[in-house]
Design an enzyme around this catalytic site. Structure first.
Site, PDB file in Angstrom:
ATOM      1  CD1 TRP A 244      34.402  33.997  36.613  1.00 19.14           C
ATOM      2  CD2 TRP A 244      32.358  34.745  36.113  1.00 19.14           C
ATOM      3  NE1 TRP A 244      34.182  33.743  35.277  1.00 19.14           N
ATOM      4  CE2 TRP A 244      32.933  34.197  34.946  1.00 19.14           C
ATOM      5  CE3 TRP A 244      31.067  35.261  36.037  1.00 19.14           C
ATOM      6  CZ2 TRP A 244      32.271  34.156  33.709  1.00 19.14           C
ATOM      7  CZ3 TRP A 244      30.402  35.215  34.824  1.00 19.14           C
ATOM      8  CH2 TRP A 244      30.999  34.682  33.675  1.00 19.14           C
TER       9      TRP A 244
ATOM     10  CG  ASP B  48      37.264  29.358  36.336  1.00 21.49           C
ATOM     11  OD1 ASP B  48      37.121  29.614  35.128  1.00 21.49           O
ATOM     12  OD2 ASP B  48      37.455  30.251  37.186  1.00 21.49           O
TER      13      ASP B  48
ATOM     14  N   GLY C 240      43.149  40.493  50.851  1.00 22.70           N
ATOM     15  CA  GLY C 240      42.382  40.024  49.703  1.00 22.70           C
ATOM     16  C   GLY C 240      40.911  39.835  50.042  1.00 22.70           C
ATOM     17  CD  GLN C 241      37.218  40.279  45.683  1.00 24.28           C
ATOM     18  OE1 GLN C 241      36.018  40.504  45.701  1.00 24.28           O
ATOM     19  NE2 GLN C 241      37.846  39.823  44.602  1.00 24.28           N
TER      20      GLN C 241
ATOM     21  CE  LYS D 122      45.233  29.707  42.443  1.00 23.57           C
ATOM     22  NZ  LYS D 122      45.376  30.222  43.845  1.00 23.57           N
TER      23      LYS D 122
ATOM     24  CE1 TYR E 175      52.564  38.219  39.894  1.00 26.35           C
ATOM     25  CE2 TYR E 175      50.597  37.631  38.643  1.00 26.35           C
ATOM     26  CZ  TYR E 175      51.784  38.342  38.763  1.00 26.35           C
ATOM     27  OH  TYR E 175      52.179  39.175  37.735  1.00 26.35           O
ATOM     28  CB  THR E 176      44.871  37.626  42.005  1.00 27.10           C
ATOM     29  OG1 THR E 176      45.154  38.917  42.581  1.00 27.10           O
ATOM     30  CG2 THR E 176      44.723  36.600  43.121  1.00 27.10           C
TER      31      THR E 176
ATOM     32  CE1 TYR F 112      45.666  33.461  39.510  1.00 33.23           C
ATOM     33  CE2 TYR F 112      43.854  32.633  38.164  1.00 33.23           C
ATOM     34  CZ  TYR F 112      44.362  32.990  39.388  1.00 33.23           C
ATOM     35  OH  TYR F 112      43.579  32.876  40.515  1.00 33.23           O
TER      36      TYR F 112
ATOM     37  CG  LEU G 248      52.566  33.024  49.881  1.00 33.39           C
ATOM     38  CD1 LEU G 248      52.365  33.858  51.139  1.00 33.39           C
ATOM     39  CD2 LEU G 248      51.226  32.721  49.219  1.00 33.39           C
TER      40      LEU G 248
END
Length: 282
Positions: free
Chosen positions: A145, A97, A9-10, A124, A56-57, A120, A32
Site C-alpha cells: 500500500w 505482500d 516511481g514513488q 514478483k 511492472y506495477t 502480479y 528491464l
C-alpha cells in the site's frame, strides 16, 4: 556509488531525495524487459550496492500481460542478483505482500508459505526466487500500500475523487499497512549500507506502515487530515470486482526489521507530510 534501477516511481523519487549522488537508471537507460541490459548496467557502473526500485506495477493489466510482467519483475531482478554475486556486492530488492494469498487474519512472517493469487504476485515471486538462488548478498523487502506525493497512489486518487464527489464507496474488508515511499527509501538505503558491511544479514524482510487498517479507514484519515467533508461507505471486495484478485489480509509481521535497527513507520504522520507536499494542508 549506489546504483538504483528506477527513477520516476514513488520509491525511486524518494531515493533521489535521500541519496542524490546515486546513479539512477530510468527505462530509457535500462529496459528491464531486456534482462541483459541490467547485467550490462551493473558491470558498466561497478557500484558498491544495487537497489532495485523498478517494477511492472500495473496489477490488473498484468492479468493479460503476465509474460511481460514476469520478465520485468522476475527475470530482470534475477539477472541483477547474479551479476551482484559476481561482483560481490549486495542487492536490495523491493517486493510485495501480493506473494501471499491474503487469507486469514494473522500477520504473515517473512518465512510464511507463499501462494500468489494473481499474475502480479506470481511475477514478483519469480524475482524473489531468482535472487535467493543467485547466492548474492541481498535484502528482499516486501511492502504494501505504497503512497507518496508522487505518481499514482490511493491518497492522490481519493483526493482527486473528492474534488467532485462528497460520498465514496471504499472497500473495508482488505486490511493492511499503508507504507510511505519515503520510509521505504530510507529502509532500502539502510539495508544496502548494512549489507555492504555485513552480508550475513541477507534475507527476506517485511516493511509496512503501522497501524494496520482497512482501505475505507485509510480514506477516512485522508479526508480528516485534508479537512474534506466526504462520507465513506464501507463495501466488501465482492462489490468492487477487478481483473486481478486482491488479498483480504495484507498484514505483515515486521519484527525482523530489528536486524537493521528499523521499525514500522507511522503512516498517519507520514500522510500529514504528503498532504503538505500536495498543498492540501498547510
Amino acid at each position: 556509488m549506489i546504483l538504483v534501477f528506477g527513477q520516476s516511481g514513488q520509491v525511486a523519487r524518494e531515493l533521489g531525495r535521500l541519496i542524490p549522488d546515486a546513479t539512477f537508471l530510468d527505462r530509457a537507460a535500462c529496459d528491464l524487459s531486456v534482462p541483459t541490459d541490467c547485467i550490462d548496467a551493473i558491470l558498466y557502473n561497478r557500484p558498491r550496492a544495487v537497489i532495485n526500485a523498478a517494477a511492472y506495477t500495473a496489477v490488473d493489466k498484468a492479468e493479460s500481460e503476465e509474460e511481460l510482467a514476469t520478465v520485468i519483475n522476475g527475470h530482470a531482478p534475477a539477472a541483477m542478483a547474479r551479476t551482484c554475486d559476481e561482483l560481490r556486492i549486495p542487492l536490495v530488492h523491493i517486493s510485495t505482500d501480493y506473494v501471499f494469498d491474503g487469507s486469514g487474519t494473522d500477520p504473515r512472517s517473512p518465512d510464511a508459505a507463499t501462494a500468489p493469487a494473481n499474475a502480479y504476485g506470481r511475477s514478483k515471486l519469480v524475482g524473489e526466487e531468482g535472487i535467493r538462488a543467485s547466492g548474492c548478498a541481498h535484502a528482499i523487502m516486501r511492502t504494501s500500500w505504497v503512497f507518496s506525493s508522487h505518481g499514482n497512489n490511493f491518497v492522490k486518487t481519493m483526493l482527486r475523487l473528492s474534488d467532485t464527489r462528497d460520498m465514496l464507496n471504499v472497500v473495508s474488508d482488505q486490511i493492511g499497512g499503508p507504507t510511505p515511499a519515503r520510509d521505504i527509501a530510507y529502509a532500502a538505503m539502510a539495508m544496502a549500507e548494512a549489507l555492504m558491511v555485513d552480508p550475513t544479514r541477507t534475507g527476506t524482510y517485511h516493511f509496512s506502515g503501522a497501524p494496520d487498517v482497512s482501505w475505507a479507514d485509510f480514506a477516512r484519515e485522508i479526508f480528516r487530515q485534508a479537512g474534506r467533508n466526504v462520507t465513506i461507505n464501507d463495501i466488501p471486495t465482492s462489490n468492487f470486482p477487478t481483473p486481478a484478485k486482491r488479498p483480504l489480509n495484507s498484514r505483515m509481521d515486521c519484527d525482523s526489521l530489528r536486524n537493521f535497527t528499523l521499525r514500522r513507520p507511522d503512516w498517519k504522520a507520514a500522510l500529514t507530510t504528503v498532504l503538505e507536499e500536495l498543498d492540501v494542508i498547510e
